[in-house]
Design an enzyme around this catalytic site. Sequence first.
Site, PDB file in Angstrom:
ATOM      1  N   ASN A 185      -8.418 -15.521   0.099  1.00 12.41           N
ATOM      2  CA  ASN A 185      -7.336 -14.601  -0.618  1.00 12.41           C
ATOM      3  C   ASN A 185      -5.931 -14.627  -0.230  1.00 12.41           C
ATOM      4  O   ASN A 185      -5.189 -13.828  -0.655  1.00 12.41           O
ATOM      5  CB  ASN A 185      -7.987 -13.117  -0.600  1.00 12.41           C
ATOM      6  N   LYS A 186      -5.526 -15.436   0.488  1.00 10.97           N
ATOM      7  CA  LYS A 186      -3.994 -15.592   1.066  1.00 10.97           C
ATOM      8  C   LYS A 186      -3.283 -16.151  -0.333  1.00 10.97           C
ATOM      9  O   LYS A 186      -3.885 -16.771  -1.252  1.00 10.97           O
ATOM     10  CB  LYS A 186      -3.811 -16.663   2.101  1.00 10.97           C
TER      11      LYS A 186
END
Length: 379
Positions: A185-186
Site C-alpha cells: 500500500n506504499k
Amino acid sequence: MSADQPFLPFSKPTIDEATITAVGEVLRSGWITSGPKVAAFEAQMSEYFGGRPVRTFNSGTCTMEIALRIAGIGPGDEVITTPISWVATANVIIEVGATPVFADIDPITRNIDLDKVEAAITPRTKAIIPVYLSGLPVDMDRLYAIAKKHNLRVVEDAAQAFGAEWKGKRIGSFGDFVSFSFQANKNLTTGEGGALVLNNLEEAKLADKYRLQGVTRSGVDGIDVDVLGGKYNMSDIMAAIGLGQFANIEQITAHRRALARRYYEAFGPEFEAQSGAQLPLQAFDSSNYHLFQIILPDNGPSTRADFMTAMKDRFNVGTGYHYSPIHLFSLYRERGFKEGMFPVSEKLGYLTVTLPMFYAMTFADVDRAVAAVKAILIK
C-alpha cells in the site's frame, strides 16, 4: 450515496501494463532473484537521492535492523522512538538486543515530539528512530541538531515518506540512515520490499553482507563470512515492479497531494467545529500524503469500530487505522510499559481512522468518502 455503489478501499496499488510486461520479461529471462534489475533499481534511487548509496531488501523492516547493526547498536544501548507506528519500528530495536525507549507524539503533526525525545536521552541512548507518519517528515533541522548535540545516530523510518520533502530537499537525499518500505500500500511498491539509504560505500558494503548471510565473494570461487547476516535480498521480480513504479513517482506524489487538497476542500472550514473530529496538518510542500487520517471526536456518537463498520456497511467505503500504541501490546507491557505513560499516543491511537487514499482515486471518490464521514459524524 449508498452501499449499492462499488466498494471504495482505503488503499489499492496501481500496476501499469508496462510494468506487468517487464515482470514477464524477468520471468522469461531465467534470472529472477537478485540480478540486473536490482542493480538498475538501486542505481536509479541513488541518483534520485543525490548519489548516496542505496541498497534494496525484501522488507522495510530489515532495513532498520541492518542500519542499527551497521551503527554498532546492541545490548546495553537505548534507542528512542515513537509509540505510534507499525510495531516493526520498535521490534527491530529488541531484535538487535537494545532497549526501546518511547517518546510521546505531537498532537498536531502526530509525529514524535522532539522536545520529549531530548528529555528521554540518557547516557545509554545511542540512536533515534523517528517515524514520518502518513509521509509527513518531522522537523529535520531540529532532529539532526539533537542528534549532533548528543552524538546519536539517526535511523529515519521513512517507510511512508518516499517522495516527501523537507525545505525543498527530498527525504533520503540527506541525513543519516534512511529506511523506506515498498509494501503493497506504499506510494511506491514492489509488492513487499524496502530500501536503505546509507552514508558511504563502507556502510553499503556492510549492508551487502548483512542482507545475504554475511558473505563476501572474491575471485572465481573465493568466499568468506565474517559477520552474522540473514536472507534479506530483493528479487529481480520485485525490482522490475519498483522500476515501473519509480518511473511515475512524481505523478504519483502530485496526484496524492491533489487528492489531499480535495479532501480539505470537501470537508470545508466548518467540519472540525461541527463534528469534533480533527483533520491532518496541511503540509503540501513536504508530505507525500501516503495516508489521509482523521481523528474522531473522543465524545462522538460512535466508537471507532462502529464508525468503521458504518462506513463499510452503510456507504461501502473502506477505512483503516494506523496505528495502535506499540507500548500497550503484550510484548511491551511485559517490558514495563502501561496505560497513561504516553497519553497523546494513546488517545490518537484509539481515535485515528485512515480514509481512502491511493493513486487510482478520483475527486469523486474523495467526495464520496467525505460525504460518508459527515453523514456519520454530523447530526
